[in-house]
Design a protein around this motif. Structure first.
Motif, PDB file in Angstrom:
ATOM      1  N   VAL A  72      36.652  29.525  47.991  1.00 52.71           N
ATOM      2  CA  VAL A  72      37.536  30.046  49.032  1.00 52.71           C
ATOM      3  C   VAL A  72      36.681  30.500  50.215  1.00 52.71           C
ATOM      4  O   VAL A  72      35.720  31.253  50.035  1.00 52.71           O
ATOM      5  N   SER A  73      37.046  30.039  51.421  1.00 48.34           N
ATOM      6  CA  SER A  73      36.278  30.363  52.620  1.00 48.34           C
ATOM      7  C   SER A  73      36.677  31.733  53.148  1.00 48.34           C
ATOM      8  O   SER A  73      37.868  32.069  53.224  1.00 48.34           O
ATOM      9  N   ILE A  74      35.671  32.521  53.525  1.00 49.29           N
ATOM     10  CA  ILE A  74      35.911  33.830  54.131  1.00 49.29           C
ATOM     11  C   ILE A  74      36.211  33.623  55.616  1.00 49.29           C
ATOM     12  O   ILE A  74      35.521  32.859  56.290  1.00 49.29           O
ATOM     13  N   PRO A  75      37.229  34.258  56.161  1.00 49.15           N
ATOM     14  CA  PRO A  75      37.556  34.041  57.582  1.00 49.15           C
ATOM     15  C   PRO A  75      36.475  34.612  58.496  1.00 49.15           C
ATOM     16  O   PRO A  75      35.917  35.677  58.235  1.00 49.15           O
ATOM     17  N   GLU A  76      36.227  33.864  59.552  1.00 51.34           N
ATOM     18  CA  GLU A  76      35.302  34.351  60.577  1.00 51.34           C
ATOM     19  C   GLU A  76      35.981  35.371  61.478  1.00 51.34           C
ATOM     20  O   GLU A  76      35.389  36.375  61.851  1.00 51.34           O
ATOM     21  N   PHE A  77      37.231  35.106  61.823  1.00 46.56           N
ATOM     22  CA  PHE A  77      38.017  36.077  62.580  1.00 46.56           C
ATOM     23  C   PHE A  77      39.493  35.787  62.335  1.00 46.56           C
ATOM     24  O   PHE A  77      39.878  34.678  61.931  1.00 46.56           O
ATOM     25  N   VAL A  78      40.299  36.800  62.544  1.00 45.07           N
ATOM     26  CA  VAL A  78      41.756  36.673  62.476  1.00 45.07           C
ATOM     27  C   VAL A  78      42.297  36.743  63.894  1.00 45.07           C
ATOM     28  O   VAL A  78      41.677  37.333  64.786  1.00 45.07           O
ATOM     29  N   TRP A  79      43.444  36.140  64.108  1.00 44.69           N
ATOM     30  CA  TRP A  79      43.987  36.066  65.457  1.00 44.69           C
ATOM     31  C   TRP A  79      45.493  36.253  65.444  1.00 44.69           C
ATOM     32  O   TRP A  79      46.161  36.089  64.416  1.00 44.69           O
ATOM     33  N   LEU A  80      45.995  36.602  66.607  1.00 43.81           N
ATOM     34  CA  LEU A  80      47.428  36.780  66.826  1.00 43.81           C
ATOM     35  C   LEU A  80      47.767  36.212  68.196  1.00 43.81           C
ATOM     36  O   LEU A  80      47.072  36.494  69.178  1.00 43.81           O
ATOM     37  N   ALA A  81      48.815  35.394  68.259  1.00 50.31           N
ATOM     38  CA  ALA A  81      49.304  34.827  69.519  1.00 50.31           C
ATOM     39  C   ALA A  81      50.730  35.302  69.731  1.00 50.31           C
ATOM     40  O   ALA A  81      51.572  35.189  68.835  1.00 50.31           O
ATOM     41  N   ALA A  82      50.995  35.859  70.911  1.00 49.55           N
ATOM     42  CA  ALA A  82      52.314  36.397  71.236  1.00 49.55           C
ATOM     43  C   ALA A  82      52.838  35.699  72.478  1.00 49.55           C
ATOM     44  O   ALA A  82      52.100  35.471  73.438  1.00 49.55           O
ATOM     45  N   CYS A  83      54.130  35.373  72.441  1.00 51.44           N
ATOM     46  CA  CYS A  83      54.778  34.697  73.564  1.00 51.44           C
ATOM     47  C   CYS A  83      56.100  35.390  73.836  1.00 51.44           C
ATOM     48  O   CYS A  83      56.948  35.505  72.944  1.00 51.44           O
ATOM     49  N   CYS A  84      56.266  35.848  75.068  1.00 52.10           N
ATOM     50  CA  CYS A  84      57.522  36.463  75.498  1.00 52.10           C
ATOM     51  C   CYS A  84      58.195  35.494  76.460  1.00 52.10           C
ATOM     52  O   CYS A  84      57.720  35.280  77.579  1.00 52.10           O
ATOM     53  N   ALA A  85      59.298  34.890  76.018  1.00 56.50           N
ATOM     54  CA  ALA A  85      59.970  33.842  76.789  1.00 56.50           C
ATOM     55  C   ALA A  85      61.117  34.392  77.613  1.00 56.50           C
ATOM     56  O   ALA A  85      62.162  33.754  77.754  1.00 56.50           O
ATOM     57  N   VAL A  86      60.955  35.583  78.181  1.00 56.12           N
ATOM     58  CA  VAL A  86      61.997  36.152  79.039  1.00 56.12           C
ATOM     59  C   VAL A  86      61.950  35.443  80.387  1.00 56.12           C
ATOM     60  O   VAL A  86      60.878  35.362  81.002  1.00 56.12           O
TER      61      VAL A  86
ATOM     62  N   ASP B 232      63.292  37.759  72.486  1.00 53.83           N
ATOM     63  CA  ASP B 232      62.609  36.559  72.988  1.00 53.83           C
ATOM     64  C   ASP B 232      61.111  36.589  72.701  1.00 53.83           C
ATOM     65  O   ASP B 232      60.333  35.907  73.376  1.00 53.83           O
ATOM     66  N   LEU B 233      60.693  37.373  71.726  1.00 50.86           N
ATOM     67  CA  LEU B 233      59.278  37.493  71.390  1.00 50.86           C
ATOM     68  C   LEU B 233      58.961  36.605  70.193  1.00 50.86           C
ATOM     69  O   LEU B 233      59.655  36.646  69.172  1.00 50.86           O
ATOM     70  N   TYR B 234      57.902  35.803  70.334  1.00 52.59           N
ATOM     71  CA  TYR B 234      57.467  34.899  69.279  1.00 52.59           C
ATOM     72  C   TYR B 234      56.022  35.241  68.917  1.00 52.59           C
ATOM     73  O   TYR B 234      55.166  35.340  69.799  1.00 52.59           O
ATOM     74  N   ILE B 235      55.770  35.406  67.607  1.00 52.06           N
ATOM     75  CA  ILE B 235      54.463  35.835  67.114  1.00 52.06           C
ATOM     76  C   ILE B 235      53.933  34.789  66.138  1.00 52.06           C
ATOM     77  O   ILE B 235      54.671  34.322  65.253  1.00 52.06           O
TER      78      ILE B 235
END
Length: 348
Positions: free
Chosen positions: A60-74, A42-45
């Motif tokens: 090409v644009s250089i990224p300012e920051f990288v991100w990660l979003a995680a959702c646990c739908a238990v 049930d993990l969504y990334i």
């Protein structure tokens, strides 16, 4: 910059940053996200990068920051978290809420439906995830420190051989310079401290004078405002009174005219009533004092006769009462004397 990220569907990153970011992702997935979400079913990334103003060859644009979003739908034990890593401060992984991460994205997207139940989250699991994030950061710092220590050790080993005489002279000069610097450093620091103190005192004095001036100006402004408002209200009141004077005069004149009209009406009514009275009644009213004065002696005589009759009646009543009492007493004594005489004759 590595020349492998030339397409627009790739985020250009340095090789070291890319390796560290992938290492962070693998560590987070294996040690924090999957263990704290059951088996990961049930993990969504969702991952991505936010572009900056810097571009590679203006294309090409250089990224300012990288991100990660995680959702646990238990059900009953879910959570939702976001992680950010800036390209400049590559040692820090920031943890944010999903709502805050959505605000940082360019188009304000909604990453998960209903923010993956962000209002009902398992705080214990989130604390454990944050502990793992801190451990990952500490491990990354240790790896970087070890990598930076390896070239330093190699350079020191190369320089550990005997030095030539010129190098020894330079080293002695450097020692003398260090000694002079060591002696001069406290004096310089003292001057710097004095300078900072003087600047701070001047700043505080300037701030104090500015505050006092501001308070004085505010006080003067408030006084002028109150004076102006009082003057305006005074003139407004005077104007209202001046404008109301004609109206009040008209009201007084109207009341006077109405009173005069009432008086005239009363006089007319009195005249009409006097004219409507018969002549005989007027004659009777005129002769009433004469009849009254003539009747006074007769009334006095009748009053005197009434008083005399009353007095004579009182005397007659008194004498009659006394005579009756005497007769009763005489009759009683007469009977008593007769009885005594009769009793005495029987005894003889």
């Amino acid at each position: 910059m590595a020349p492998t990220f030339t397409l627009t569907n790739s985020a250009p990153m340095t090789q070291s940053f890319q390796e560290r970011w992938y290492m962070n992702l693998n560590s987070l997935m294996d040690r924090a996200l999957i263990p704290q979400c059951g088996n990961g079913d049930d993990l969504y990334i969702i991952t991505g990068a936010v572009p900056s103003d810097h571009r590679v060859k203006d294309r090409v644009s250089i990224p300012e920051f990288v991100w990660l979003a995680a959702c646990c739908a238990v059900p009953g034990g879910g959570w939702a978290m976001g992680f950010i890593k800036h390209t400049r401060d590559s040692d820090i992984i920031e943890d944010v809420m999903v709502k805050d991460l959505e605000k940082l994205l360019p188009f304000k997207l909604q990453l998960f439906q209903d923010n993956c139940g962000e209002t009902e989250q398992d705080t214990e699991k989130m604390k454990k995830i944050l502990e793992v994030v801190n451990q990952v950061q500490d491990e990354e710092r240790m790896v970087q420190s070890q990598q930076s220590a390896v070239p330093l050790s190699s350079t020191t080993s190369k320089r550990s051989g005997p030095l030539p005489p010129e190098a020894s002279e330079e080293s002695s000069r450097s020692l003398l310079g260090k000694l002079l610097g060591f002696i001069a450093t406290p004096v310089i620091k003292l001057f710097q401290l004095t300078y900072y103190l003087v600047v701070a005192i001047l700043k505080n004095v300037a701030c104090f004078l500015w505050c006092v001036t501001k308070q004085v100006v505010n006080g003067i402004e408030s006084c002028l405002y109150r004076l102006g408002s009082a003057t305006a209200s005074y003139f407004v009141a005077i104007g209202e009174e001046l404008l109301s004077i004609p109206w009040k005069v008209l009201k007084v004149l109207a009341k006077i005219i109405r009173a005069v009209l009432r008086i005239l009406c009363c006089l007319l009514k009195a005249v009409c009533r006097l004219l409507s009275i018969p002549v005989r009644v007027l004659v009777d009213v005129a002769t009433f004092p004469m009849y009254t004065m003539g009747a006074i002696p007769i009334v006095c005589r009748d009053i005197a006769m009434g008083l005399g009759g009353t007095v004579s009646l009182l005397f007659d009543t008194a004498f009659g009462t006394m005579g009756g009492l005497f007769q009763v007493v005489f009759g009683v004594f007469k009977r008593i004397g007769y009885k005594v005489t009769f009793d005495n004759s029987g005894e003889l």
